[in-house]
Design an enzyme around this catalytic site. Structure first.
Site, mmCIF file in Angstrom:
data_model
loop_
_atom_site.group_PDB
_atom_site.id
_atom_site.type_symbol
_atom_site.label_atom_id
_atom_site.label_comp_id
_atom_site.label_asym_id
_atom_site.label_seq_id
_atom_site.Cartn_x
_atom_site.Cartn_y
_atom_site.Cartn_z
ATOM 1 N N LEU A 1 -55.740 16.895 -1.825
ATOM 2 C CA LEU A 1 -54.483 16.293 -1.133
ATOM 3 C C LEU A 1 -53.531 17.398 -1.016
ATOM 4 C CD1 LEU A 1 -54.895 12.716 -2.082
ATOM 5 C CD2 LEU A 1 -55.958 13.764 -0.272
ATOM 6 N N GLU B 1 -48.741 31.421 -2.379
ATOM 7 C CA GLU B 1 -50.244 30.835 -2.695
ATOM 8 C C GLU B 1 -51.006 32.097 -2.667
ATOM 9 O OE1 GLU B 1 -51.047 26.954 -2.902
ATOM 10 O OE2 GLU B 1 -53.282 27.559 -3.118
ATOM 11 N N ASP C 1 -52.000 23.607 4.909
ATOM 12 C CA ASP C 1 -51.427 22.455 3.736
ATOM 13 C C ASP C 1 -49.841 22.758 3.807
ATOM 14 O OD1 ASP C 1 -54.156 22.319 3.366
ATOM 15 O OD2 ASP C 1 -54.381 23.202 1.596
HETATM 16 C C1 GLA Z 1 -57.543 24.230 1.757
HETATM 17 C C2 GLA Z 1 -56.698 25.661 2.416
HETATM 18 C C3 GLA Z 1 -56.253 25.044 3.618
HETATM 19 C C4 GLA Z 1 -57.397 24.882 4.526
HETATM 20 C C5 GLA Z 1 -58.559 23.907 4.060
HETATM 21 C C6 GLA Z 1 -59.903 24.016 4.825
HETATM 22 O O1 GLA Z 1 -56.970 22.990 1.951
HETATM 23 O O2 GLA Z 1 -55.387 25.395 1.414
HETATM 24 O O3 GLA Z 1 -55.725 26.232 4.210
HETATM 25 O O4 GLA Z 1 -58.181 26.120 4.712
HETATM 26 O O5 GLA Z 1 -58.731 24.329 2.669
HETATM 27 O O6 GLA Z 1 -59.563 23.198 6.190
#
Ligand code: GLA
Length: 393
Positions: free
Chosen positions: A124, A159, A171
């Site tokens: 999440l 990150e 995200d």
């Molecule tokens: C993780 C990464 C995102 C995305 C998802 C898959 O959450 O942080 O950038 O690539 O996986 O959709």
């Protein structure tokens, strides 16, 4: 939520004898468009009603004082010496400071105490929330005058470069830019976005947490990225205008990748199909056809499990449990994979019974109880409480 804020406030006053600026930074769900963001594709995330709360204040000296309340750990360092260390959670914070400094911005010493209710390792995006909350808080404390999209990019680079996960932008974008009652349709190439109203009458978003922590995910994640790039390289031998999988077609893959590298082919085909599914799925939602959208979610899961191979037996089991259920319109694993949650669109009146039956089956098969969350969309990162400036008077 109020108890989390009160707790932070109290701890902050005890430790630093002042009232903090308090920031709320939410986690996210993603309805469809998985592993597409780093391929310049499309995603459809929303910020949710689970968040990290950060109490922050500027210091007069160069020190950084951090407290992770839920881990019961703390860290002391200096803004003049930002380095990696073994306290993993600090990297999300120090990585943001590092990026701000690399952008030539002046960040002084600061205090930060944080806590929250986003389950860790559940997919999440607690890490993106932490990065975005820190970027937002430092922007406030030191009047850096960054706009939100700029902070999103800083959080993502933190990150990528400091934590070492080559994540895309979804995200951080969702955590920062979310809006209550809307999903964000984001073009990860241009960063053009629109807020689409969630019009799913009588349907809620239910998350089943497999309680498999996706700790293996980062190395496999980086491998998937490389495989996508390999596919692009093969295509470019004939079609140099193709920059990323966003530009690729099924025909190109069939012509140039299929016989060369069957694994890379399966990875790339999933991505090309997923981009198309998202665009068609957004049309479904615009027409209010949640049933058709839900079918696409099941197709996404199938692709992620069989072709992209980022699922795991527990996630597949959770999807099998709800497939064919008349009140579950769509479901799939969500996020990077190898654990974390499934996202399910469920008719409201059927939710309690569904939770009971899925939990029972999961427990019998896997020997553990899934956690369950009913997610609501919420606003992106925001100030919950301004810092009290009158403390010294
Ligand atoms: C993780 C990464 C995102 C995305 C998802 C898959 O959450 O942080 O950038 O690539 O996986 O959709």
């Amino acid at each position: 939520m109020h108890s989390i804020i009160n707790n932070i406030q109290q701890k902050f006053e005890e430790k630093f004898q002042e009232r903090p600026l308090i920031i709320r930074a939410p986690g996210r769900v993603n309805l469809i468009g998985e592993h597409t963001d780093y391929n310049d594709g499309f995603v459809l995330p929303a910020a949710i009603n689970k968040a990290i709360y950060l109490g922050m204040s500027a210091r007069q000296d160069d020190r950084i004082e951090l407290v992770a309340v839920d881990l019961n750990e703390s860290y002391t360092g200096s803004v003049n010496n930002i380095e990696q260390n073994n306290q993993h959670w600090t990297l999300y914070i120090l990585g943001v400071v590092d990026q701000l400094q690399k952008a030539g911005l002046k960040v002084g010493g600061f205090n930060c105490i944080f806590s929250g209710d986003i389950p860790l390792g559940a997919g999440l995006s607690s890490s993106a929330a932490l990065e975005c909350g820190v970027a937002f808080g430092l922007n406030e404390l030191f009047s850096l005058e960054l706009d939100k999209v700029h902070m999103v990019k800083i959080a993502q680079c933190a990150e990528n470069e400091f934590v070492g996960v080559q994540c895309g932008i979804m995200d951080q974008f969702a955590s920062m830019m979310g809006k209550k009652n809307f999903v964000i349709q984001l073009d990860c190439r241009s960063l053009d976005y629109s807020y689409n109203p969630i019009e799913m009458e009588g349907v809620d978003i239910v998350l089943f947490d497999s309680c498999v922590s996706h700790s293996l995910a980062s190395s496999e994640y980086n491998t998937r990225r490389q495989q996508c790039e390999q596919g692009v390289q093969l295509i470019r031998q004939k079609y140099p205008e193709v920059k990323t999988l966003r530009d690729a077609t099924q025909e190109m893959l069939d012509e140039l990748v299929k016989d060369q590298d069957p694994v890379v082919y399966r990875r790339c085909r999933y991505v090309v199909q997923e981009n198309r599914r998202l665009l068609e799925g957004c049309e479904d939602l615009r027409r209010g056809d949640v049933a058709s959208f839900g079918q696409k979610m099941f197709a996404t899961h199938d692709g992620l499990s069989k072709n992209y191979e980022v699922s795991c037996p527990e996630l597949d089991f959770l999807i099998d449990c709800v497939k064919g259920h008349p009140d579950v319109l769509g479901a799939r694993m969500m996020g990077g994979g190898f654990g974390g949650c499934t996202i399910n669109l469920v008719r409201k009146e059927a939710i309690p019974e569904l939770i009971r039956s899925v939990s029972q089956k999961y427990e019998a098969a896997m020997g553990k109880t899934p956690k369950v969350y009913v997610a609501e969309t919420e606003a992106g990162v925001s100030v919950v409480q301004q810092q009290e400036t009158a403390a010294a008077d």
